[in-house]
Scaffold this motif. Structure first.
Motif, PDB file in Angstrom:
ATOM      1  N   GLY A  72      51.232  27.130  28.546  1.00 31.27           N
ATOM      2  CA  GLY A  72      52.364  27.551  29.376  1.00 31.27           C
ATOM      3  C   GLY A  72      51.922  28.026  30.747  1.00 31.27           C
ATOM      4  N   ILE A  73      50.847  28.806  30.783  1.00 30.88           N
ATOM      5  CA  ILE A  73      50.337  29.287  32.069  1.00 30.88           C
ATOM      6  C   ILE A  73      49.824  28.118  32.906  1.00 30.88           C
ATOM      7  CG2 ILE A  73      48.470  30.639  33.122  1.00 30.88           C
ATOM      8  CD1 ILE A  73      48.886  32.698  30.902  1.00 30.88           C
ATOM      9  N   SER A  74      49.150  27.171  32.279  1.00 29.61           N
ATOM     10  CA  SER A  74      48.656  25.996  33.007  1.00 29.61           C
ATOM     11  C   SER A  74      49.810  25.176  33.575  1.00 29.61           C
ATOM     12  CB  SER A  74      47.803  25.125  32.088  1.00 29.61           C
ATOM     13  OG  SER A  74      46.667  25.822  31.661  1.00 29.61           O
ATOM     14  N   ALA A  75      50.852  25.002  32.793  1.00 30.66           N
ATOM     15  CA  ALA A  75      52.018  24.247  33.266  1.00 30.66           C
ATOM     16  C   ALA A  75      52.679  24.958  34.447  1.00 30.66           C
ATOM     17  CB  ALA A  75      53.016  24.051  32.130  1.00 30.66           C
ATOM     18  N   ALA A  76      52.794  26.278  34.352  1.00 29.08           N
ATOM     19  CA  ALA A  76      53.386  27.039  35.457  1.00 29.08           C
ATOM     20  C   ALA A  76      52.516  26.938  36.709  1.00 29.08           C
ATOM     21  CB  ALA A  76      53.564  28.500  35.052  1.00 29.08           C
ATOM     22  N   THR A  77      51.209  26.956  36.534  1.00 31.78           N
ATOM     23  CA  THR A  77      50.296  26.839  37.670  1.00 31.78           C
ATOM     24  C   THR A  77      50.434  25.477  38.342  1.00 31.78           C
ATOM     25  OG1 THR A  77      48.735  28.330  36.583  1.00 31.78           O
ATOM     26  CG2 THR A  77      47.873  26.962  38.358  1.00 31.78           C
ATOM     27  N   SER A  79      53.014  23.532  38.290  1.00 30.25           N
ATOM     28  CA  SER A  79      54.323  23.491  38.939  1.00 30.25           C
ATOM     29  C   SER A  79      54.300  24.231  40.268  1.00 30.25           C
ATOM     30  CB  SER A  79      55.359  24.073  37.981  1.00 30.25           C
ATOM     31  OG  SER A  79      56.332  24.798  38.639  1.00 30.25           O
ATOM     32  N   LEU A  80      53.676  25.413  40.304  1.00 28.75           N
ATOM     33  CA  LEU A  80      53.586  26.168  41.549  1.00 28.75           C
ATOM     34  C   LEU A  80      52.736  25.446  42.589  1.00 28.75           C
ATOM     35  CD1 LEU A  80      53.233  29.843  40.292  1.00 28.75           C
ATOM     36  CD2 LEU A  80      55.132  28.844  41.537  1.00 28.75           C
ATOM     37  N   SER A  83      54.797  22.633  44.096  1.00 30.02           N
ATOM     38  CA  SER A  83      55.809  23.142  45.035  1.00 30.02           C
ATOM     39  C   SER A  83      55.151  23.644  46.314  1.00 30.02           C
ATOM     40  CB  SER A  83      56.663  24.227  44.379  1.00 30.02           C
ATOM     41  OG  SER A  83      55.877  25.367  44.118  1.00 30.02           O
TER      42      SER A  83
END
Length: 162
Positions: A72-77, A79-80, A83
């Protein structure tokens, strides 16, 4: 004289005889349950094994949860970062457009260009004589208020028109 078969039979004789036979046939040792290999097989899984199995399952669940959090943290990273990349490209485009508009503004607001367009397209010319008005106050006099200045300007304007 005795008559055979005339004697009365006792009804509980058969029962007593059966009890005597059972007592004689009873083993001379006692059976203790719960000992031996057969008892261990019938007992099932030992409590120690169950405790260890539970500990292994808890550790496995913790590792799975930790892995899910990491994903989850990797996916959020990711994504950020994507962007941020998009925002960086938008900033570069805006900077390029600002530079182009600044150049265009300086070209369009050039005094030489404006004077050339005014003279060529609209037939305008610069005046040769310029009127300069100097306003000085004398010592000791107080400056006139706004209405007095307007009336004096109006009077001067009317005098120059006539």
């Amino acid at each position: 004289m005795r008559y055979q078969g005339s004697e009365a039979y006792s009804m509980d004789v058969a029962e007593r005889r059966r009890e005597r036979l059972e007592q004689q046939a009873a083993p001379s040792f006692e059976v203790v349950t719960g000992g031996g290999l057969d008892a261990r097989v019938r007992a099932g899984v030992s409590p120690t094994f169950v405790a260890r199995l539970r500990a292994v399952l808890v550790v496995a669940a913790a590792l799975v949860a930790l892995g899910m959090v990491r994903v989850g943290i990797s996916a959020a990273t990711v994504s950020l970062l994507s962007s941020n990349s998009a925002l960086s490209s938008q900033i570069k485009e805006a900077t390029t457009l600002n530079d182009q508009l600044s150049v265009q503004r300086s070209v369009l607001s050039s005094n030489a260009r404006i004077a050339r367009i005014a003279t060529q397209n609209y037939g305008m010319v610069l005046t040769g004589d310029a009127v300069t008005i100097e306003v000085t106050s004398q010592e000791g006099e107080q400056p006139a208020d706004g209405e007095a200045a307007q009336t004096a300007d109006d009077a001067a304007a009317q005098a120059s028109v006539s």
